[in-house]
Design a protein around this motif. Structure first.
Motif, PDB file in Angstrom:
ATOM      1  N   PRO A   1       0.799  -1.229   0.000  1.00  7.76           N
ATOM      2  CA  PRO A   1       0.000   0.000   0.000  1.00  7.76           C
ATOM      3  C   PRO A   1       0.830   1.277   0.000  1.00  7.76           C
ATOM      4  CG  PRO A   1      -0.281  -1.239   2.068  1.00  7.76           C
ATOM      5  CD  PRO A   1       0.427  -2.128   1.103  1.00  7.76           C
ATOM      6  N   ARG A   2       2.021   1.218   0.543  1.00  5.73           N
ATOM      7  CA  ARG A   2       2.881   2.417   0.504  1.00  5.73           C
ATOM      8  C   ARG A   2       3.290   2.708  -0.940  1.00  5.73           C
ATOM      9  NH1 ARG A   2       7.750   1.496   4.109  1.00  5.73           N
ATOM     10  NH2 ARG A   2       7.997   3.758   4.114  1.00  5.73           N
ATOM     11  N   ILE A   3       3.616   1.656  -1.687  1.00  6.12           N
ATOM     12  CA  ILE A   3       3.962   1.846  -3.105  1.00  6.12           C
ATOM     13  C   ILE A   3       2.745   2.401  -3.848  1.00  6.12           C
ATOM     14  CG2 ILE A   3       4.500   0.598  -5.249  1.00  6.12           C
ATOM     15  CD1 ILE A   3       6.202  -1.348  -3.490  1.00  6.12           C
ATOM     16  N   LEU A   4       1.576   1.877  -3.535  1.00  5.35           N
ATOM     17  CA  LEU A   4       0.369   2.319  -4.249  1.00  5.35           C
ATOM     18  C   LEU A   4       0.002   3.759  -3.913  1.00  5.35           C
ATOM     19  CD1 LEU A   4      -1.560  -1.042  -3.978  1.00  5.35           C
ATOM     20  CD2 LEU A   4      -0.719   0.024  -6.087  1.00  5.35           C
ATOM     21  N   LEU A   5       0.241   4.160  -2.666  1.00  9.92           N
ATOM     22  CA  LEU A   5       0.004   5.566  -2.307  1.00  9.92           C
ATOM     23  C   LEU A   5       0.914   6.471  -3.135  1.00  9.92           C
ATOM     24  CD1 LEU A   5      -0.302   5.281   1.587  1.00  9.92           C
ATOM     25  CD2 LEU A   5      -2.086   6.156   0.042  1.00  9.92           C
ATOM     26  N   ALA A   6       2.168   6.044  -3.291  1.00  7.64           N
ATOM     27  CA  ALA A   6       3.110   6.841  -4.094  1.00  7.64           C
ATOM     28  C   ALA A   6       2.694   6.844  -5.560  1.00  7.64           C
ATOM     29  CB  ALA A   6       4.526   6.288  -3.934  1.00  7.64           C
ATOM     30  N   GLU A   7       2.259   5.707  -6.064  1.00  8.08           N
ATOM     31  CA  GLU A   7       1.790   5.634  -7.461  1.00  8.08           C
ATOM     32  C   GLU A   7       0.583   6.545  -7.669  1.00  8.08           C
ATOM     33  OE1 GLU A   7       2.698   3.848 -10.252  1.00  8.08           O
ATOM     34  OE2 GLU A   7       4.367   2.738  -9.373  1.00  8.08           O
ATOM     35  N   ALA A   8      -0.301   6.553  -6.683  1.00  6.46           N
ATOM     36  CA  ALA A   8      -1.536   7.332  -6.794  1.00  6.46           C
ATOM     37  C   ALA A   8      -1.296   8.819  -6.552  1.00  6.46           C
ATOM     38  CB  ALA A   8      -2.566   6.800  -5.797  1.00  6.46           C
ATOM     39  N   GLY A   9      -0.138   9.141  -5.990  1.00  5.17           N
ATOM     40  CA  GLY A   9       0.157  10.547  -5.680  1.00  5.17           C
ATOM     41  C   GLY A   9      -0.684  11.056  -4.524  1.00  5.17           C
ATOM     42  N   ILE A  10      -0.996  10.164  -3.589  1.00  4.43           N
ATOM     43  CA  ILE A  10      -1.844  10.540  -2.449  1.00  4.43           C
ATOM     44  C   ILE A  10      -0.958  10.766  -1.220  1.00  4.43           C
ATOM     45  CG2 ILE A  10      -3.609   9.706  -0.847  1.00  4.43           C
ATOM     46  CD1 ILE A  10      -4.734   8.059  -3.206  1.00  4.43           C
ATOM     47  N   ALA A  11      -1.082  11.940  -0.641  1.00  2.95           N
ATOM     48  CA  ALA A  11      -0.347  12.220   0.592  1.00  2.95           C
ATOM     49  C   ALA A  11      -1.135  11.584   1.730  1.00  2.95           C
ATOM     50  CB  ALA A  11      -0.228  13.717   0.805  1.00  2.95           C
ATOM     51  N   CYS A  12      -0.496  10.711   2.457  1.00  6.50           N
ATOM     52  CA  CYS A  12      -1.194   9.985   3.524  1.00  6.50           C
ATOM     53  C   CYS A  12      -0.222   9.834   4.681  1.00  6.50           C
ATOM     54  CB  CYS A  12      -1.615   8.611   2.986  1.00  6.50           C
ATOM     55  SG  CYS A  12      -2.283   7.488   4.214  1.00  6.50           S
ATOM     56  N   GLU A  13      -0.697  10.152   5.865  1.00  8.09           N
ATOM     57  CA  GLU A  13       0.160   9.967   7.038  1.00  8.09           C
ATOM     58  C   GLU A  13       0.497   8.476   7.157  1.00  8.09           C
ATOM     59  OE1 GLU A  13      -0.034  10.837  11.807  1.00  8.09           O
ATOM     60  OE2 GLU A  13      -1.668  11.570  10.533  1.00  8.09           O
ATOM     61  N   GLN A  14       1.740   8.176   7.519  1.00  4.57           N
ATOM     62  CA  GLN A  14       2.144   6.779   7.662  1.00  4.57           C
ATOM     63  C   GLN A  14       2.830   6.627   9.012  1.00  4.57           C
ATOM     64  OE1 GLN A  14       4.295   5.311   4.225  1.00  4.57           O
ATOM     65  NE2 GLN A  14       2.954   6.381   2.800  1.00  4.57           N
ATOM     66  N   GLU A  15       2.390   5.660   9.785  1.00  3.65           N
ATOM     67  CA  GLU A  15       2.987   5.469  11.111  1.00  3.65           C
ATOM     68  C   GLU A  15       3.454   4.023  11.245  1.00  3.65           C
ATOM     69  OE1 GLU A  15       0.704   7.012  14.353  1.00  3.65           O
ATOM     70  OE2 GLU A  15       2.093   6.209  15.854  1.00  3.65           O
ATOM     71  N   SER A  16       4.686   3.847  11.684  1.00  2.67           N
ATOM     72  CA  SER A  16       5.221   2.490  11.754  1.00  2.67           C
ATOM     73  C   SER A  16       4.771   1.796  13.044  1.00  2.67           C
ATOM     74  CB  SER A  16       6.743   2.503  11.629  1.00  2.67           C
ATOM     75  OG  SER A  16       7.286   3.142  12.741  1.00  2.67           O
ATOM     76  N   VAL A  17       4.799   0.482  12.966  1.00  5.20           N
ATOM     77  CA  VAL A  17       4.352  -0.368  14.071  1.00  5.20           C
ATOM     78  C   VAL A  17       5.493  -1.317  14.407  1.00  5.20           C
ATOM     79  CG1 VAL A  17       2.675  -2.141  14.754  1.00  5.20           C
ATOM     80  CG2 VAL A  17       1.955  -0.266  13.234  1.00  5.20           C
ATOM     81  N   SER A  18       5.768  -1.482  15.698  1.00  6.49           N
ATOM     82  CA  SER A  18       6.793  -2.429  16.121  1.00  6.49           C
ATOM     83  C   SER A  18       6.152  -3.795  16.344  1.00  6.49           C
ATOM     84  CB  SER A  18       7.445  -1.932  17.417  1.00  6.49           C
ATOM     85  OG  SER A  18       8.105  -3.008  18.043  1.00  6.49           O
ATOM     86  N   PHE A  19       6.739  -4.817  15.723  1.00  6.54           N
ATOM     87  CA  PHE A  19       6.231  -6.186  15.937  1.00  6.54           C
ATOM     88  C   PHE A  19       6.495  -6.648  17.365  1.00  6.54           C
ATOM     89  CE2 PHE A  19       6.378  -8.010  11.334  1.00  6.54           C
ATOM     90  CZ  PHE A  19       5.313  -7.194  11.011  1.00  6.54           C
ATOM     91  N   LYS A  20       7.597  -6.093  17.948  1.00  9.17           N
ATOM     92  CA  LYS A  20       8.013  -6.576  19.267  1.00  9.17           C
ATOM     93  C   LYS A  20       6.977  -6.291  20.333  1.00  9.17           C
ATOM     94  CE  LYS A  20      12.974  -6.377  18.649  1.00  9.17           C
ATOM     95  NZ  LYS A  20      13.932  -5.284  18.514  1.00  9.17           N
ATOM     96  N   ASN A  21       6.512  -5.025  20.364  1.00  8.39           N
ATOM     97  CA  ASN A  21       5.590  -4.677  21.452  1.00  8.39           C
ATOM     98  C   ASN A  21       4.219  -4.237  20.952  1.00  8.39           C
ATOM     99  OD1 ASN A  21       6.164  -2.212  20.375  1.00  8.39           O
ATOM    100  ND2 ASN A  21       7.361  -1.461  22.113  1.00  8.39           N
ATOM    101  N   LYS A  22       4.004  -4.346  19.633  1.00  8.39           N
ATOM    102  CA  LYS A  22       2.705  -3.972  19.039  1.00  8.39           C
ATOM    103  C   LYS A  22       2.328  -2.533  19.384  1.00  8.39           C
ATOM    104  CE  LYS A  22       1.977  -8.024  17.206  1.00  8.39           C
ATOM    105  NZ  LYS A  22       2.258  -8.189  15.788  1.00  8.39           N
ATOM    106  N   GLN A  23       3.366  -1.686  19.397  1.00 10.89           N
ATOM    107  CA  GLN A  23       3.116  -0.259  19.625  1.00 10.89           C
ATOM    108  C   GLN A  23       3.412   0.506  18.355  1.00 10.89           C
ATOM    109  OE1 GLN A  23       5.029   1.633  22.875  1.00 10.89           O
ATOM    110  NE2 GLN A  23       3.465   0.957  24.306  1.00 10.89           N
ATOM    111  N   THR A  24       2.668   1.573  18.135  1.00 14.32           N
ATOM    112  CA  THR A  24       2.957   2.424  16.992  1.00 14.32           C
ATOM    113  C   THR A  24       4.084   3.384  17.375  1.00 14.32           C
ATOM    114  OG1 THR A  24       1.510   4.261  17.547  1.00 14.32           O
ATOM    115  CG2 THR A  24       0.484   2.355  16.457  1.00 14.32           C
TER     116      THR A  24
END
Ligand code: GSH
Length: 202
Positions: free
Chosen positions: A14-37
């Motif tokens: 979806p990040r690639i598709l947002l770039a393809e679409a030219g859509i500015a969208c907030e993106q927040e990463s998630v840690s697998f270790k503690n399931k925190q953003t």
């Protein structure tokens, strides 16, 4: 709208598709270790299944499952032709590919190879099955640059991301010339370069 993602995972599609679409969208990463953003929120309150991607819409609705999110983003920019129009046979073909990639390649193949708890016997069986499924995708790309034809789209983004895991998963792509050419073609797209550059900054 905000996309929750983890670098290197299927949420890259979806990040690639947002770039393809030219859509500015907030993106927040998630840690697998503690399931925190990254901002410290409990990701399990956003997606109780704990996996990425998840797309939070402006009205608070949370969409989960990559294939649904990929299509949602594609539909926000129909002029980019990232997904054929809803209701057409081509759209069902897209959904076939998304489902094939999600079940036969991603969860039914690569995920098993990454599973530390999986027995070698199971991994070998997964690898053998994966070779057959990859041959199917390879054959589909014999006469076209992308899965549905000439236009890069949602299924291509997902296929590309899953195939990037091959080396790490011990999956040999050398027999699949069309898949290898596809990987080079997609890797050269500015959208993919932009996502890589964003990840490199972190
Ligand atoms: N069915 C989900 C699967 C998503 C998935 O497997 N995400 C992986 C990364 S590729 C993940 O977040 N794994 C961490 C976990 O399951 O806790 C989808 O298609 O979106």
């Amino acid at each position: 709208m905000k996309l929750f993602y983890t670098t290197g995972t299927c949420s890259t599609a979806p990040r690639i598709l947002l770039a393809e679409a030219g859509i500015a969208c907030e993106q927040e990463s998630v840690s697998f270790k503690n399931k925190q953003t990254a901002s410290g929120a409990d990701y399990l309150l956003i997606n109780p299944n704990g996996y990425v991607p998840a797309l939070q819409l402006d009205d608070g609705t949370v969409l989960t499952e990559g294939p649904a999110i990929d299509q949602y983003i594609a539909d926000l920019a129909p002029e980019k032709k990232l997904a054929p129009a809803n209701g057409t046979t081509e759209r069902y073909k897209l959904q076939s590919w998304l489902n094939f990639i999600g079940t036969e390649l991603h969860k039914g193949g690569y995920s098993i190879l990454f599973d530390r708890g999986a027995a070698d016997e199971w991994k070998n069986a997964a690898r053998a099955k994966l070779a057959k499924r990859l041959a199917h995708a390879d054959a589909a790309l014999a006469d076209r640059p992308y899965l549905l034809g000439n236009d890069f789209g949602a299924a291509d983004a997902y296929l590309y991301v899953v195939l990037t895991w091959s080396e790490h998963a011990g999956v040999d792509l050398s027999a699949f010339a069309h898949l290898r050419a596809f990987m080079e073609r997609v890797a050269a797209r500015p959208s993919v370069q932009a996502v890589k550059a964003a990840d490199a900054k972190k």
